[in-house]
Design a protein around this motif. Structure first.
Motif, PDB file in Angstrom:
ATOM      1  N   GLN A 139      -4.608   1.854  -6.367  1.00  0.00           N
ATOM      2  CA  GLN A 139      -4.506   0.808  -7.183  1.00  0.00           C
ATOM      3  C   GLN A 139      -3.167   0.936  -7.711  1.00  0.00           C
ATOM      4  O   GLN A 139      -2.749  -0.195  -8.280  1.00  0.00           O
ATOM      5  N   GLU A 140      -2.678   2.126  -8.176  1.00  0.00           N
ATOM      6  CA  GLU A 140      -1.256   2.187  -8.688  1.00  0.00           C
ATOM      7  C   GLU A 140      -0.438   3.087  -7.738  1.00  0.00           C
ATOM      8  O   GLU A 140      -0.897   3.804  -6.877  1.00  0.00           O
ATOM      9  N   PRO A 141       0.902   2.576  -7.487  1.00  0.00           N
ATOM     10  CA  PRO A 141       1.534   3.432  -6.555  1.00  0.00           C
ATOM     11  C   PRO A 141       1.738   4.753  -6.952  1.00  0.00           C
ATOM     12  O   PRO A 141       2.281   5.183  -8.060  1.00  0.00           O
ATOM     13  N   PRO A 142       1.442   5.816  -6.096  1.00  0.00           N
ATOM     14  CA  PRO A 142       1.618   7.031  -6.222  1.00  0.00           C
ATOM     15  C   PRO A 142       3.082   7.445  -6.721  1.00  0.00           C
ATOM     16  O   PRO A 142       3.952   7.255  -5.966  1.00  0.00           O
ATOM     17  N   THR A 143       3.259   8.288  -7.684  1.00  0.00           N
ATOM     18  CA  THR A 143       4.641   8.868  -7.968  1.00  0.00           C
ATOM     19  C   THR A 143       4.794  10.336  -7.778  1.00  0.00           C
ATOM     20  O   THR A 143       5.788  10.881  -7.933  1.00  0.00           O
ATOM     21  N   ASP A 144       3.611  11.182  -7.241  1.00  0.00           N
ATOM     22  CA  ASP A 144       3.768  12.485  -6.980  1.00  0.00           C
ATOM     23  C   ASP A 144       4.966  12.744  -5.975  1.00  0.00           C
ATOM     24  O   ASP A 144       4.720  11.882  -4.944  1.00  0.00           O
ATOM     25  N   LEU A 145       5.681  13.552  -6.046  1.00  0.00           N
ATOM     26  CA  LEU A 145       6.761  14.032  -5.056  1.00  0.00           C
ATOM     27  C   LEU A 145       6.108  14.659  -3.727  1.00  0.00           C
ATOM     28  O   LEU A 145       6.484  14.534  -2.574  1.00  0.00           O
ATOM     29  N   GLY A 146       4.889  15.012  -3.960  1.00  0.00           N
ATOM     30  CA  GLY A 146       4.314  15.486  -2.690  1.00  0.00           C
ATOM     31  C   GLY A 146       3.279  14.396  -1.834  1.00  0.00           C
ATOM     32  O   GLY A 146       2.991  14.569  -0.907  1.00  0.00           O
ATOM     33  N   ASN A 147       3.589  13.132  -2.338  1.00  0.00           N
ATOM     34  CA  ASN A 147       2.823  12.118  -1.551  1.00  0.00           C
ATOM     35  C   ASN A 147       4.124  10.959  -1.189  1.00  0.00           C
ATOM     36  O   ASN A 147       4.157   9.884  -1.912  1.00  0.00           O
ATOM     37  N   PRO A 148       5.025  11.277  -0.557  1.00  0.00           N
ATOM     38  CA  PRO A 148       6.245  10.447  -0.307  1.00  0.00           C
ATOM     39  C   PRO A 148       5.619   9.057   0.381  1.00  0.00           C
ATOM     40  O   PRO A 148       6.584   8.216   0.443  1.00  0.00           O
ATOM     41  N   LEU A 149       4.639   8.962   1.217  1.00  0.00           N
ATOM     42  CA  LEU A 149       4.016   7.671   1.869  1.00  0.00           C
ATOM     43  C   LEU A 149       3.518   6.910   0.910  1.00  0.00           C
ATOM     44  O   LEU A 149       3.305   5.699   1.007  1.00  0.00           O
ATOM     45  N   ARG A 150       3.413   7.189  -0.601  1.00  0.00           N
ATOM     46  CA  ARG A 150       2.893   6.376  -1.619  1.00  0.00           C
ATOM     47  C   ARG A 150       1.454   5.875  -1.149  1.00  0.00           C
ATOM     48  O   ARG A 150       1.223   4.535  -1.213  1.00  0.00           O
ATOM     49  N   HIS A 151       0.473   6.622  -0.577  1.00  0.00           N
ATOM     50  CA  HIS A 151      -0.571   6.122   0.043  1.00  0.00           C
ATOM     51  C   HIS A 151      -1.750   7.180  -0.074  1.00  0.00           C
ATOM     52  O   HIS A 151      -1.446   8.248  -0.562  1.00  0.00           O
ATOM     53  N   ALA A 152      -3.081   6.822   0.251  1.00  0.00           N
ATOM     54  CA  ALA A 152      -4.047   7.748   0.231  1.00  0.00           C
ATOM     55  C   ALA A 152      -5.293   7.264   1.501  1.00  0.00           C
ATOM     56  O   ALA A 152      -5.009   6.025   1.957  1.00  0.00           O
ATOM     57  N   LYS A 153      -5.910   8.210   1.731  1.00  0.00           N
ATOM     58  CA  LYS A 153      -6.873   7.951   2.737  1.00  0.00           C
ATOM     59  C   LYS A 153      -8.151   7.327   2.375  1.00  0.00           C
ATOM     60  O   LYS A 153      -8.841   7.896   1.236  1.00  0.00           O
ATOM     61  N   SER A 154      -8.303   6.026   3.126  1.00  0.00           N
ATOM     62  CA  SER A 154      -9.797   5.630   2.670  1.00  0.00           C
ATOM     63  C   SER A 154     -10.771   5.508   4.221  1.00  0.00           C
ATOM     64  O   SER A 154     -11.836   5.204   3.852  1.00  0.00           O
ATOM     65  N   PHE A 155     -10.197   5.921   5.029  1.00  0.00           N
ATOM     66  CA  PHE A 155     -11.001   5.925   6.423  1.00  0.00           C
ATOM     67  C   PHE A 155      -9.983   6.986   7.315  1.00  0.00           C
ATOM     68  O   PHE A 155      -9.126   7.473   6.892  1.00  0.00           O
ATOM     69  N   SER A 156     -10.608   7.254   8.523  1.00  0.00           N
ATOM     70  CA  SER A 156      -9.966   8.250   9.578  1.00  0.00           C
ATOM     71  C   SER A 156      -8.442   8.169   9.630  1.00  0.00           C
ATOM     72  O   SER A 156      -7.854   7.014   9.988  1.00  0.00           O
ATOM     73  N   VAL A 157      -7.840   9.234   9.655  1.00  0.00           N
ATOM     74  CA  VAL A 157      -6.430   9.131   9.731  1.00  0.00           C
ATOM     75  C   VAL A 157      -6.079   9.003  11.375  1.00  0.00           C
ATOM     76  O   VAL A 157      -4.961   8.329  11.488  1.00  0.00           O
TER      77      VAL A 157
END
Length: 338
Positions: A139-157
């Protein structure tokens, strides 16, 4: 199969569907046994006292032909197939003569799925140029440096990587053609109401075979992400020996702490419209689960209630948006028009 299991990492499975299907106004059986394909999960939809069944399959698309021809059709069960791939849909077309009694619908769900329904509806209305934008994002763009893809999993990678690397079946200048994914300079930046400034890029499979069957002058499908996602994929992920494992390690899970939204947006030049699903915090159901699950549930209920008068192999192009949206409104979706 739980999303963190080894089996789920090897298949293209919309695992969040399991959170939604029990909401259907029918008895549902969740079957996990080797008979239904390597222990993967399916739902069998039926009314008490009725012998008729509608199977909703969450298995990998490689099982589609087997499930339709060997399990469902001999028993006169309808068969709703999530996910899908162009190759396996063509295989189903090759055996369509074996699917004369029951209804079989491949490529159900969001994308592929309702994207083809949207295209068919707009084509019927006379539109001949169409771009569809679809994506499930935090919902909000991730700002964590450990998540450079700015994304998250919602189904199979593994399924996600398949979308990123396959050739894109599309239609340009009234000709069917294939476009590359992750190609430098192909991203488009756009603003979507209630979504924000996002980037869009070609990914494979989002329209299934629709560019071949509907004679648009142009028909394109783009996946939506927060800006920077596709560049990082090209520069840091695609060259890795095991990109799927890297994505699995880099991407956090969608959760109530990192809620998602799903956007389905289209442009018929100049008209732009769409829908947006939001995380349901009360029920703890992701937007992706709702968009995929309730769309599939809507199709399954229409089929099971006999609202589809013909049998055999159908496609999502045989439905219309107003039918599906009206059904979705009867379910506890958190979605709005934009």
């Amino acid at each position: 199969t739980p999303s963190n299991s080894s089996a789920a990492s090897d298949v293209y499975k919309r695992q969040d569907i399991v959170d939604v299907l029990p909401e259907l106004p029918y008895q549902t059986d969740s079957r996990q046994c080797t008979y239904y394909g390597g222990g993967l999960e399916n739902y069998i939809l039926h009314r008490s006292g009725s012998d008729h069944r509608t199977v909703i399959s969450c298995m990998d698309a490689e099982y589609d032909v087997w499930l339709a021809t060997k399990v469902c059709n001999p028993r006169d069960w309808d068969c709703i197939l999530l996910g899908g791939s162009e190759e396996n849909t063509r295989r189903l077309q090759d055996v369509a003569h074996q699917l004369s009694g029951c209804i079989t619908i491949p490529d159900c769900g969001l994308a592929p799925g309702i994207t083809s329904t949207l295209a068919a509806t707009l084509y019927e209305q006379g539109h001949r140029h169409l771009a569809i934008y679809c994506g499930g994002i935090p919902q909000e763009p991730p700002t964590d440096l450990g998540n450079p893809l700015r994304h998250a999993k919602s189904f199979s990678v593994a399924g996600l990587w398949r979308e990123y690397t396959g050739a894109v079946l599309t239609r340009l200048d009234n000709q069917v053609c294939y476009m590359p994914t992750l190609h430098t300079g192909t991203e488009e930046t756009l603003y979507i109401p209630n979504g924000g400034h996002l980037e869009a890029a070609y990914t494979s499979g989002g329209l299934s075979l629709t560019p071949e069957t509907l004679e648009f002058e142009s028909l394109e499908y783009y996946t939506l992400r927060w800006p920077g996602h596709f560049r990082y994929l090209r520069e840091r992920v695609v060259w890795q020996p095991d990109p799927v494992a890297l994505l699995d390690r880099l991407l956090p899970e969608i959760s109530s702490e990192m809620p998602d939204i799903v956007i389905l947006y289209y442009n018929t030049f100049p008209t732009r419209k769409g829908w947006i699903w939001e995380y349901d915090h009360d029920a703890d159901i992701s937007a992706m689960a709702q968009a995929t699950g309730y769309i599939t549930a809507s199709i399954a209920v229409m089929v099971h209630d006999g609202e589809i008068p013909v049998g055999g192999l159908l496609s999502m192009e045989d439905f219309r948006m107003d039918w599906v949206i009206e059904r979705c409104r009867q379910m506890p979706n958190q979605f709005t028009e934009i």
